[in-house]
Write a protein that holds these residues in place. Structure first.
Motif, PDB file in Angstrom:
ATOM      1  N   LYS A 198       0.827  -1.205   0.000  1.00 29.05           N
ATOM      2  CA  LYS A 198       0.000   0.000   0.000  1.00 29.05           C
ATOM      3  C   LYS A 198       0.866   1.261   0.000  1.00 29.05           C
ATOM      4  O   LYS A 198       0.530   2.259  -0.638  1.00 29.05           O
ATOM      5  N   ARG A 199       1.978   1.183   0.723  1.00 33.33           N
ATOM      6  CA  ARG A 199       2.893   2.327   0.754  1.00 33.33           C
ATOM      7  C   ARG A 199       3.506   2.567  -0.626  1.00 33.33           C
ATOM      8  O   ARG A 199       3.665   3.718  -1.051  1.00 33.33           O
ATOM      9  N   TYR A 200       3.849   1.476  -1.340  1.00 32.63           N
ATOM     10  CA  TYR A 200       4.409   1.603  -2.689  1.00 32.63           C
ATOM     11  C   TYR A 200       3.384   2.222  -3.635  1.00 32.63           C
ATOM     12  O   TYR A 200       3.704   3.121  -4.428  1.00 32.63           O
ATOM     13  N   ASP A 201       2.124   1.726  -3.568  1.00 34.18           N
ATOM     14  CA  ASP A 201       1.066   2.273  -4.430  1.00 34.18           C
ATOM     15  C   ASP A 201       0.836   3.752  -4.138  1.00 34.18           C
ATOM     16  O   ASP A 201       0.614   4.544  -5.058  1.00 34.18           O
ATOM     17  N   LYS A 202       0.902   4.110  -2.853  1.00 33.44           N
ATOM     18  CA  LYS A 202       0.713   5.508  -2.467  1.00 33.44           C
ATOM     19  C   LYS A 202       1.846   6.373  -3.005  1.00 33.44           C
ATOM     20  O   LYS A 202       1.621   7.484  -3.516  1.00 33.44           O
ATOM     21  N   LYS A 203       3.073   5.856  -2.912  1.00 34.47           N
ATOM     22  CA  LYS A 203       4.236   6.596  -3.414  1.00 34.47           C
ATOM     23  C   LYS A 203       4.148   6.782  -4.919  1.00 34.47           C
ATOM     24  O   LYS A 203       4.468   7.850  -5.454  1.00 34.47           O
ATOM     25  N   LEU A 204       3.705   5.721  -5.625  1.00 37.09           N
ATOM     26  CA  LEU A 204       3.560   5.792  -7.076  1.00 37.09           C
ATOM     27  C   LEU A 204       2.513   6.833  -7.458  1.00 37.09           C
ATOM     28  O   LEU A 204       2.689   7.581  -8.423  1.00 37.09           O
ATOM     29  N   GLU A 205       1.437   6.898  -6.677  1.00 37.03           N
ATOM     30  CA  GLU A 205       0.391   7.883  -6.942  1.00 37.03           C
ATOM     31  C   GLU A 205       0.901   9.297  -6.673  1.00 37.03           C
ATOM     32  O   GLU A 205       0.562  10.232  -7.412  1.00 37.03           O
ATOM     33  N   GLU A 206       1.733   9.441  -5.627  1.00 42.36           N
ATOM     34  CA  GLU A 206       2.282  10.752  -5.290  1.00 42.36           C
ATOM     35  C   GLU A 206       3.270  11.248  -6.344  1.00 42.36           C
ATOM     36  O   GLU A 206       3.463  12.454  -6.507  1.00 42.36           O
ATOM     37  N   GLN A 207       3.901  10.316  -7.051  1.00 45.78           N
ATOM     38  CA  GLN A 207       4.878  10.689  -8.077  1.00 45.78           C
ATOM     39  C   GLN A 207       4.213  11.220  -9.343  1.00 45.78           C
ATOM     40  O   GLN A 207       4.867  11.873 -10.155  1.00 45.78           O
ATOM     41  N   LYS A 208       2.927  10.941  -9.515  1.00 41.75           N
ATOM     42  CA  LYS A 208       2.236  11.381 -10.719  1.00 41.75           C
ATOM     43  C   LYS A 208       2.148  12.906 -10.774  1.00 41.75           C
ATOM     44  O   LYS A 208       2.023  13.565  -9.748  1.00 41.75           O
ATOM     45  N   LEU A 209       2.215  13.418 -11.985  1.00 43.19           N
ATOM     46  CA  LEU A 209       2.193  14.873 -12.192  1.00 43.19           C
ATOM     47  C   LEU A 209       0.899  15.283 -12.894  1.00 43.19           C
ATOM     48  O   LEU A 209       0.435  14.588 -13.804  1.00 43.19           O
ATOM     49  N   LYS A 210       0.354  16.419 -12.472  1.00 45.37           N
ATOM     50  CA  LYS A 210      -0.877  16.915 -13.085  1.00 45.37           C
ATOM     51  C   LYS A 210      -0.580  17.538 -14.443  1.00 45.37           C
ATOM     52  O   LYS A 210       0.397  18.264 -14.608  1.00 45.37           O
ATOM     53  N   CYS A 211      -1.443  17.228 -15.398  1.00 47.23           N
ATOM     54  CA  CYS A 211      -1.303  17.807 -16.737  1.00 47.23           C
ATOM     55  C   CYS A 211      -1.578  19.310 -16.672  1.00 47.23           C
ATOM     56  O   CYS A 211      -2.549  19.739 -16.032  1.00 47.23           O
ATOM     57  N   PHE A 212      -0.743  20.103 -17.335  1.00 46.28           N
ATOM     58  CA  PHE A 212      -0.897  21.564 -17.303  1.00 46.28           C
ATOM     59  C   PHE A 212      -2.167  22.009 -18.023  1.00 46.28           C
ATOM     60  O   PHE A 212      -2.695  23.094 -17.774  1.00 46.28           O
ATOM     61  N   ASN A 213      -2.681  21.123 -18.909  1.00 47.89           N
ATOM     62  CA  ASN A 213      -3.827  21.504 -19.730  1.00 47.89           C
ATOM     63  C   ASN A 213      -5.166  21.083 -19.122  1.00 47.89           C
ATOM     64  O   ASN A 213      -6.095  21.896 -19.014  1.00 47.89           O
ATOM     65  N   CYS A 214      -5.282  19.800 -18.690  1.00 46.81           N
ATOM     66  CA  CYS A 214      -6.575  19.300 -18.213  1.00 46.81           C
ATOM     67  C   CYS A 214      -6.576  18.900 -16.745  1.00 46.81           C
ATOM     68  O   CYS A 214      -7.627  18.608 -16.174  1.00 46.81           O
ATOM     69  N   GLY A 215      -5.400  18.857 -16.122  1.00 53.54           N
ATOM     70  CA  GLY A 215      -5.322  18.526 -14.710  1.00 53.54           C
ATOM     71  C   GLY A 215      -5.288  17.037 -14.404  1.00 53.54           C
ATOM     72  O   GLY A 215      -5.224  16.635 -13.241  1.00 53.54           O
ATOM     73  N   GLU A 216      -5.323  16.178 -15.442  1.00 58.82           N
ATOM     74  CA  GLU A 216      -5.264  14.726 -15.246  1.00 58.82           C
ATOM     75  C   GLU A 216      -3.884  14.318 -14.713  1.00 58.82           C
ATOM     76  O   GLU A 216      -2.855  14.860 -15.116  1.00 58.82           O
TER      77      GLU A 216
END
Length: 407
Positions: A198-216
């Motif tokens: 769960k900690r790994y999945d959380k870290k992977l989610e935290e590493q994601k970056l928001k798109c400058f255009n749509c916020g995804e």
């Protein structure tokens, strides 16, 4: 249901989640020949009439256990069975525990000093569901390891397999001597594993970056947004194990080729489930190997080949270590990018031939590594490259025929 049976059922859950036949064989061996187990010399064996103590049952379970141990060390066999095992293991768990309900088996178990605790009426159905859940958890963990080292270049899968074998044997003996301690230890280990995952999945989610255009949210090494397909201004490099590196890329095309070598989408960076060359990413819809193309991918691999072949010549002057180092580097950077797109079953004979080749060149490499290492890499690279090109050609012809049929 006695306390002994409760401890037996609970304690055997983690054992059957790791292996299908080995816990069953050890149980049958204990009931039939308890004198072979340390500290149980005075315990009587079950009656010869008991099903689990019959010679043919012991032989079959022993043979299946041996095949299971050997097969699990092979990446292809492990990948072939890991989905079926989630159902086979609960069945084996039920079969063995139902056989322990025989009066003859219970009498023997009562003589063994199983550690007891307050009776908890655990039904076999619950135990089977727990085995299935843990086996599924194990399968997901193996998938995670496969993402790191898909072809077992660093022997992560093999080491994990030996650890599991040891845990089953150790856990079985611990269950006999001090069942409650064994249950606590395995429950703690499982809880720790779930926490880490769960900690790994959380870290992977935290590493994601928001798109400058749509916020995804996108993976840190995504070239384009998975939603709006806009080119991302901040793209991180990807490491040899598919992890995020703390450096931004400067060459988008080179980075996309690197993503392809990990069998990831060249646009959004997500893992592709299938080993087909020409497919659409189920996350962003990008057509795989459309840009960059197969020819560009092979050309990029050829560039790596010339560099690594030259490096292997220099490393070959270092006895043994030089040959092994160059072989591991070539496995990771040259062969694995091709192997990831070749079906496991179709490459079995090729892998057998390569293992023989590896052994022969390793023997030569002890004294003549500067010759053996480059020749070994050239031959292996040629084999995997040709298989990849053949698969690419067949896939292209298939798609061309399908398009003509459609039109």
């Amino acid at each position: 249901m006695s306390i002994v049976q409760i401890v037996t059922i609970i304690g055997s859950i983690p054992l059957f989640s790791l292996r299908t036949f080995l816990p069953a064989f050890l149980t049958a061996l204990l009931l039939t020949y308890p004198e072979y187990f340390p500290g149980l010399e005075g315990v009587p064996a079950v009656s010869e009439e008991a099903f689990i103590s019959r010679n043919w049952v012991l032989i079959v379970l022993g043979s299946l256990s041996l095949l299971e141990i050997i097969g699990d060390k092979n990446t292809d066999v492990r990948n072939l069975l890991k989905n079926a095992e989630t159902y086979l293991k609960p069945i084996a768990f039920l079969a063995i525990n139902l056989s322990l309900l025989d009066e003859t088996s219970v009498e023997v178990l009562q003589e063994v000093q199983w550690a007891a605790f307050d009776p908890l009426w655990v039904v076999l159905a619950f135990g089977a569901l727990m085995v299935h859940w843990l086996a599924t958890l194990r399968r997901d963990f193996l998938d995670f390891l496969e993402d790191i080292d898909e072809d077992d270049n660093l022997f992560i899968g093999r080491i994990t397999s030996w650890i599991e074998d040891s845990l089953v044997v150790f856990g079985f003996l611990l269950l006999i001597w001090t069942g409650i301690i064994m249950v606590i230890l395995y429950a703690t280990a499982i809880a720790f594993f779930v926490f880490i995952r769960k900690r790994y999945d959380k870290k992977l989610e935290e590493q994601k970056l928001k798109c400058f255009n749509c916020g995804e949210k996108n993976l840190p090494f995504a070239v384009k947004c998975v939603n709006c397909k806009k080119l991302q201004p901040q793209i991180y490099a990807i490491g040899i194990f598919g992890q995020k590196k703390e450096e931004l890329i400067v060459n988008v095309e080179k980075h996309q080729l690197n993503l392809l070598s990990h069998r990831k989408c060249a646009d959004c960076g997500n893992k592709l489930d299938s080993n087909r060359l020409f497919q659409n990413c189920h996350f962003c819809g990008n057509a795989h190997f459309q840009s960059p193309t197969v020819k560009e991918f092979i050309k990029n691999q050829d560039k790596k080949f010339y560099k690594i072949a030259g490096l292997s010549f220099l490393l070959g002057f270092v006895p043994v270590v030089g040959f092994l180092t160059s072989a591991v580097i070539a496995n990771i950077h040259l062969f694995s990018p091709y192997r990831r797109y070749i079906p496991k079953g179709s490459s079995f004979l090729t892998k057998v031939f390569i293992k023989i080749l590896t052994f022969l060149f390793f023997v030569v490499g002890i004294a003549l590594g500067f010759i053996a290492a480059p020749v070994y890499i050239v031959l292996r690279y040629y084999i995997w490259k040709k298989k990849f090109q053949s698969r690419a050609g067949k896939s292209a012809n298939f798609l061309s025929s399908a398009e003509k049929t459609t039109t």
